[in-house]
Write an enzyme that holds these catalytic residues in place. Structure first.
Site, short mmCIF file in Angstrom:
data_model
loop_
_atom_site.label_atom_id
_atom_site.label_comp_id
_atom_site.label_asym_id
_atom_site.label_seq_id
_atom_site.Cartn_x
_atom_site.Cartn_y
_atom_site.Cartn_z
N ARG A 104 0.82 -1.21 0.00
CA ARG A 104 0.00 0.00 0.00
C ARG A 104 0.85 1.26 0.00
O ARG A 104 0.31 2.35 -0.04
CB ARG A 104 -0.84 0.02 1.27
CG ARG A 104 -2.30 -0.34 1.09
CD ARG A 104 -2.89 -0.38 2.49
NE ARG A 104 -4.29 -0.24 2.52
CZ ARG A 104 -5.15 -1.24 2.58
NH1 ARG A 104 -4.72 -2.49 2.53
NH2 ARG A 104 -6.43 -1.02 2.68
N ARG A 162 -21.66 -3.50 3.23
CA ARG A 162 -20.99 -4.80 3.32
C ARG A 162 -21.25 -5.52 4.64
O ARG A 162 -21.31 -4.91 5.69
CB ARG A 162 -19.48 -4.59 3.16
CG ARG A 162 -18.66 -5.84 3.50
CD ARG A 162 -17.22 -5.71 3.13
NE ARG A 162 -16.60 -4.51 3.59
CZ ARG A 162 -15.39 -4.10 3.20
NH1 ARG A 162 -14.71 -4.82 2.32
NH2 ARG A 162 -14.87 -3.01 3.68
N ARG A 176 -17.79 -4.52 9.71
CA ARG A 176 -16.50 -3.98 10.17
C ARG A 176 -16.67 -2.59 10.78
O ARG A 176 -17.42 -1.78 10.24
CB ARG A 176 -15.52 -3.90 8.99
CG ARG A 176 -14.84 -5.22 8.71
CD ARG A 176 -14.08 -5.26 7.42
NE ARG A 176 -13.27 -4.08 7.13
CZ ARG A 176 -12.52 -3.96 6.04
NH1 ARG A 176 -12.45 -4.95 5.17
NH2 ARG A 176 -11.82 -2.87 5.83
N ARG A 230 -9.82 6.37 4.51
CA ARG A 230 -9.19 5.26 3.78
C ARG A 230 -8.99 5.63 2.30
O ARG A 230 -7.97 5.31 1.69
CB ARG A 230 -10.04 3.99 3.88
CG ARG A 230 -9.91 3.33 5.25
CD ARG A 230 -11.12 2.50 5.61
NE ARG A 230 -11.37 1.36 4.75
CZ ARG A 230 -12.51 0.67 4.75
NH1 ARG A 230 -13.50 1.02 5.56
NH2 ARG A 230 -12.66 -0.36 3.96
#
Ligand code: AP5
Length: 215
Positions: A87, A126, A160, A171
């Site tokens: 990353r 999600r 999450r 993010r």
């Protein structure tokens, strides 16, 4: 065969990695999953990264490179799918050295391109099977009507803590600031290839299959 799935939060990296594991006997190395496992088991690393991850910031290179090195040296596989790693440019360099020391190479770096507006809907919708990690989405891949995971039959699903809009924005910022330079890095090495991550899950899987068949 070793590949990287590269893309912003919610691009579908985990979804496609799981498919490749089933289809190609490859092993998924997800630094996000490793860090969440460290938190669940209460390790020192888990305690150290909990706040950072909840805010959507990046964990230090030192920690994630250490996790990857440990898994890479202990797990035996026909190939690895690096999911969410590297990353940063420092992580990319570390992976290059790790593979070279093992006499291996990267076969493809697959960038999954998804519009920013679509990403936030994917992440906030999600859910994940608490037992096997199968990933669902309220709209595009709903949990089965009988309430049982289609993969393992478990009835427990989790959300999450970083799957909220505020953490998502952090993010996404980290992706553009620290991770997107890897696109040019791997393009210059002739390893970068992009797929349309806006397509349906099966179509994205087919595009990745075509790339791997040609690699
Ligand atoms: P990590 O767990 O890696 O999270 P992420 O990169 O933000 O990616 P996601 O898991 O959110 O998304 P995904 O691309 O896997 O999408 P998915 O398949 O689930 O990292 C979490 C945190 O850990 C980081 O913020 C950081 O703090 C830390 N960290 C981890 N690695 C690090 C590193 N190397 N360095 C530093 N820090 C690190 O799909 C998302 C949803 O969309 C699902 O509901 C799915 O069903 C749906 N979906 C998938 N594909 C499609 C499609 N084609 N069409 C419609 N819906 C779809």
């Amino acid at each position: 065969m070793n590949i990287i799935l590269l893309g912003p939060p919610g691009a579908g990296k985990g979804t496609q990695a799981r498919r490749l594991v089933d289809a190609r006997n490859m092993v998924q190395l997800s630094t996000g999953d490793m860090l969440r496992a460290a938190q669940s088991s209460g390790t020192e690393i888990g305690k150290k990264v909990a706040g950072v991850m909840a805010r959507g910031e990046l964990v230090t290179d030192e920690i994630v490179i250490g996790l990857i090195e440990e898994q890479f040296s202990t797990v035996k596989a026909d190939g690895f799918i690096f999911d969410g790693f590297p990353r940063t440019l420092a992580q990319a360099d570390a992976l290059g050295h790790l593979l070279a020391r093992a006499g291996q190479k990267l076969d493809a770096v697959i960038e999954m391109k998804v519009d920013d507006e679509a990403l936030v809907a994917r992440v906030t919708g999600r859910s994940t099977c608490a037992n096997c990690g199968e990933v669902y989405h309220d709209v595009t891949k709903p949990q089965p009507a009988d309430g049982k995971c289609s993969n393992c039959g478990s009835t427990e699903f989790t959300h999450r803590p970083d799957d909220n809009e505020e953490s998502f924005r952090t993010r996404l910022l980290a992706y553009y600031r620290d991770t997107s330079p890897l696109i040019g890095y791997y393009y210059a090495k002739g390893q970068h290839v992009a797929v349309d991550g806006m397509a349906e899950i099966d179509a994205v899987a087919a595009a990745i299959r075509d790339i791997l068949d040609k690699s």
